[in-house]
Design an enzyme around this catalytic site. Structure first.
Site, PDB file in Angstrom:
ATOM      1  NE  ARG A   1     -18.869  76.312   3.382  1.00  0.00           N
ATOM      2  CZ  ARG A   1     -18.336  76.878   4.353  1.00  0.00           C
ATOM      3  NH1 ARG A   1     -18.188  78.126   4.461  1.00  0.00           N
ATOM      4  NH2 ARG A   1     -17.539  76.157   4.812  1.00  0.00           N
TER       5      ARG A   1
ATOM      6  CD  GLU B   1      -4.708  71.789  13.952  1.00  0.00           C
ATOM      7  OE1 GLU B   1      -5.838  72.040  12.968  1.00  0.00           O
ATOM      8  OE2 GLU B   1      -3.709  71.748  13.875  1.00  0.00           O
TER       9      GLU B   1
HETATM   10  P1  AMP Z   1     -14.253  68.782   9.418  1.00  0.00           P
HETATM   11  O1  AMP Z   1     -14.925  68.893  10.588  1.00  0.00           O
HETATM   12  O2  AMP Z   1     -12.840  69.017   9.180  1.00  0.00           O
HETATM   13  O3  AMP Z   1     -14.921  67.591   8.366  1.00  0.00           O
HETATM   14  O4  AMP Z   1     -14.845  69.917   8.559  1.00  0.00           O
HETATM   15  C1  AMP Z   1     -16.043  70.293   8.172  1.00  0.00           C
HETATM   16  C2  AMP Z   1     -16.500  71.496   8.250  1.00  0.00           C
HETATM   17  O5  AMP Z   1     -15.764  72.651   7.821  1.00  0.00           O
HETATM   18  C3  AMP Z   1     -17.539  71.646   7.069  1.00  0.00           C
HETATM   19  O6  AMP Z   1     -18.888  72.308   7.689  1.00  0.00           O
HETATM   20  C4  AMP Z   1     -17.258  72.506   5.970  1.00  0.00           C
HETATM   21  O7  AMP Z   1     -18.054  73.762   5.693  1.00  0.00           O
HETATM   22  C5  AMP Z   1     -15.703  73.311   6.634  1.00  0.00           C
HETATM   23  N1  AMP Z   1     -14.566  72.939   5.912  1.00  0.00           N
HETATM   24  C6  AMP Z   1     -13.629  72.023   6.232  1.00  0.00           C
HETATM   25  N2  AMP Z   1     -12.464  71.965   5.294  1.00  0.00           N
HETATM   26  C7  AMP Z   1     -12.966  72.651   4.393  1.00  0.00           C
HETATM   27  C8  AMP Z   1     -12.315  73.275   3.214  1.00  0.00           C
HETATM   28  N3  AMP Z   1     -11.081  72.699   2.769  1.00  0.00           N
HETATM   29  N4  AMP Z   1     -13.035  74.112   2.354  1.00  0.00           N
HETATM   30  C9  AMP Z   1     -14.311  74.538   2.816  1.00  0.00           C
HETATM   31  N5  AMP Z   1     -14.948  74.143   3.604  1.00  0.00           N
HETATM   32  C10 AMP Z   1     -14.260  73.208   4.485  1.00  0.00           C
END
Ligand code: AMP
Length: 172
Positions: free
Chosen positions: A59, A96
């Site tokens: 995205r 995780e």
């Molecule tokens: P993180 O590594 O946990 O910061 O997750 C980031 C990636 O996961 C991004 O590329 C987001 O597109 C996706 N992502 C994580 N959590 C969500 C959520 N609650 N809703 C949509 N996309 C998420």
């Protein structure tokens, strides 16, 4: 005009139980709102001398290419393994459960380039931390800022952003 948040749809228990997925499809499909978010980024970055906008699969690509076009910069893709056809630099990082890997083309960023990094969501910050390490380990570039459409601030991902300036258009 409605708030940007009104075009971000909560999907409960997707992709697994307990997750509230932030769906940007309504925002992308509403031309006024999509234009508005790109204009907000344009206002912030148009005069910062940015050479390259880096987008994170998948995205992040949607926003990175529009912002690159709007500010007159190039656009670079950070991808999952096996997608990029030329020589790549690779970074593997912990999830995780298990690990994940990201790649970038070795000739993606010239030395001294000013770089803006974009993704849609800052959640735990693990993904962007890996992206920043991939860039810092392999390119002699200037990371100007890391920007997100939205930040889930209660997850504390901002602490993993390598002391770089971090910006989000919308905060939860
Ligand atoms: P993180 O590594 O946990 O910061 O997750 C980031 C990636 O996961 C991004 O590329 C987001 O597109 C996706 N992502 C994580 N959590 C969500 C959520 N609650 N809703 C949509 N996309 C998420």
């Amino acid at each position: 005009m409605k708030e940007i948040k009104e075009y971000i749809r909560d999907i409960l228990n997707f992709p697994k139980e307990g997750i509230v997925f932030k769906d940007i499809s309504p925002l992308l499909n509403h031309s006024d709102t999509f234009t508005r978010v790109i204009e907000m980024w344009k206002e912030r970055y148009a005069n910062r001398g940015i050479d390259t906008v880096v987008g994170v699969e998948a995205r992040g690509f949607v926003f990175a290419s529009a912002v690159a076009y709007a500010i007159g910069a190039g656009c670079v893709m950070i991808r999952k393994p096996g997608k990029l056809p030329y020589k790549t630099f690779t970074k593997t990082y912990d999830l995780e459960y298990g690990t994940d890997t990201i790649e970038v083309h070795q000739d993606a960023i010239d030395p001294g380039n000013k770089v803006l990094v974009i993704d849609d969501v800052l959640a735990t910050g693990g993904t962007m931390e890996a992206v920043l390490e991939l860039l810092m380990d392999n390119f002699n570039c200037e990371l100007v800022e890391v920007t997100f459409l939205m930040e889930l601030s209660f997850l504390g991902g901002r602490d993993k952003m390598k002391n770089l300036p971090v910006h989000s258009l919308v905060v939860y």
